[in-house]
Enzyme design. Structure first.
Site, PDB file in Angstrom:
ATOM      1  N   CYS A  76       1.077  -1.264  -0.160  1.00 55.91           N
ATOM      2  CA  CYS A  76       0.116   0.190   0.011  1.00 55.91           C
ATOM      3  C   CYS A  76       1.125   1.385  -0.390  1.00 55.91           C
ATOM      4  O   CYS A  76       2.030   1.429   1.117  1.00 55.91           O
ATOM      5  CB  CYS A  76      -1.134  -0.033   1.349  1.00 55.91           C
ATOM      6  SG  CYS A  76      -2.396  -1.313   1.440  1.00 55.91           S
ATOM      7  N   GLU A  78       0.236   3.431   2.047  1.00 56.77           N
ATOM      8  CA  GLU A  78       0.949   4.374   3.126  1.00 56.77           C
ATOM      9  C   GLU A  78       2.209   3.876   3.753  1.00 56.77           C
ATOM     10  O   GLU A  78       3.260   4.368   3.849  1.00 56.77           O
ATOM     11  CB  GLU A  78       0.152   3.845   4.213  1.00 56.77           C
ATOM     12  CG  GLU A  78      -0.984   5.486   4.428  1.00 56.77           C
ATOM     13  CD  GLU A  78      -2.214   4.451   2.743  1.00 56.77           C
ATOM     14  OE1 GLU A  78      -1.898   3.481   2.211  1.00 56.77           O
ATOM     15  OE2 GLU A  78      -3.534   4.284   3.375  1.00 56.77           O
TER      16      GLU A  78
HETATM   17  N1  THU Z   1      -4.261   0.508  -0.720  1.00 53.78           N
HETATM   18  C1  THU Z   1      -3.655   1.024  -0.582  1.00 53.78           C
HETATM   19  O1  THU Z   1      -2.918   1.846  -0.835  1.00 53.78           O
HETATM   20  N2  THU Z   1      -3.859   1.877   0.672  1.00 53.78           N
HETATM   21  C2  THU Z   1      -4.517   1.618   1.614  1.00 53.78           C
HETATM   22  O2  THU Z   1      -4.903   2.734   2.810  1.00 53.78           O
HETATM   23  C3  THU Z   1      -6.025   1.037   0.710  1.00 53.78           C
HETATM   24  C4  THU Z   1      -5.739  -0.047  -0.803  1.00 53.78           C
HETATM   25  C5  THU Z   1      -4.124  -0.032  -2.700  1.00 53.78           C
HETATM   26  C6  THU Z   1      -3.562  -1.576  -2.449  1.00 53.78           C
HETATM   27  C7  THU Z   1      -4.241  -1.939  -3.720  1.00 53.78           C
HETATM   28  O3  THU Z   1      -3.133  -1.591  -4.805  1.00 53.78           O
HETATM   29  C8  THU Z   1      -5.306  -1.160  -4.396  1.00 53.78           C
HETATM   30  O4  THU Z   1      -5.008   0.251  -2.880  1.00 53.78           O
HETATM   31  C9  THU Z   1      -6.173  -2.286  -4.473  1.00 53.78           C
HETATM   32  O5  THU Z   1      -7.039  -2.578  -2.580  1.00 53.78           O
END
Ligand code: THU
Length: 162
Positions: A76, A78
């Site tokens: 992700c 973050e």
């Molecule tokens: N994702 C994030 O980068 N941050 C979040 O807080 C939730 C989900 C990303 C993970 C994945 O690459 C995409 O969003 C879809 O879930």
């Protein structure tokens, strides 16, 4: 049987209808997150997320989600951002993090997933300082909380490390 004590856990969630209602620092951080979201590598979900962190020396560190053909190997936005910040600036406190997507369908604010909450909370404990979380959307609606802890009550922690 004795009745258990019931504890209520509340969070103060600030809800803004427009980014214009935010203070200037929060707006700036959200803009940085939006810019870096465009560089996300998200060919599988098509959901590009950006995160920007403000450090106590004024530095802004940003990151985005990085996906992988082996899905669980991706990360992700973050955690990409916070791990980079900790790698490059290990002794600078993290004051705030903004997170947003450029996905036009995301009208509700992007709220960090459970794993990111746990990862971010670690640095609140390390630095003994709350991290403000600014969560943006493509509708302009924004959530703000004053700490990661408020997003993750009863987070995992080990007393012997305190
Ligand atoms: N994702 C994030 O980068 N941050 C979040 O807080 C939730 C989900 C990303 C993970 C994945 O690459 C995409 O969003 C879809 O879930």
């Amino acid at each position: 049987m004795a009745k258990p004590e019931i504890k209520n856990i509340n969070i103060d969630l600030e809800v803004y209808a427009s980014e214009k209602d935010l203070d200037a620092n929060d707006q700036l951080l959200l803009n940085k997150a939006r810019t870096v979201a465009k560089n996300a590598y998200a060919p599988y979900s098509n959901f590009k997320v950006g995160a920007a962190l403000l450090l106590d020396n004024g530095t802004i560190v940003s990151g985005n989600n990085q996906e992988n053909a082996a899905y669980p190997s991706g990360l992700c936005a973050e955690r990409t951002a916070v791990f980079y910040a900790s790698a490059q600036y290990p002794s600078n406190k993290i004051k705030a993090i903004a997170v947003i997507t450029d996905n036009a369908k995301q009208l509700e604010p992007v709220t960090p997933c459970g794993s990111c909450r746990q990862a971010l909370a670690e640095y609140e404990i390390k630095f003994k300082e709350p991290i403000r979380v600014i969560m943006g959307s493509t509708s302009g609606k924004v959530f703000v909380v004053k700490s990661v802890e408020s997003l993750l009550p009863l987070m995992f922690n080990q007393d012997h490390l305190k």
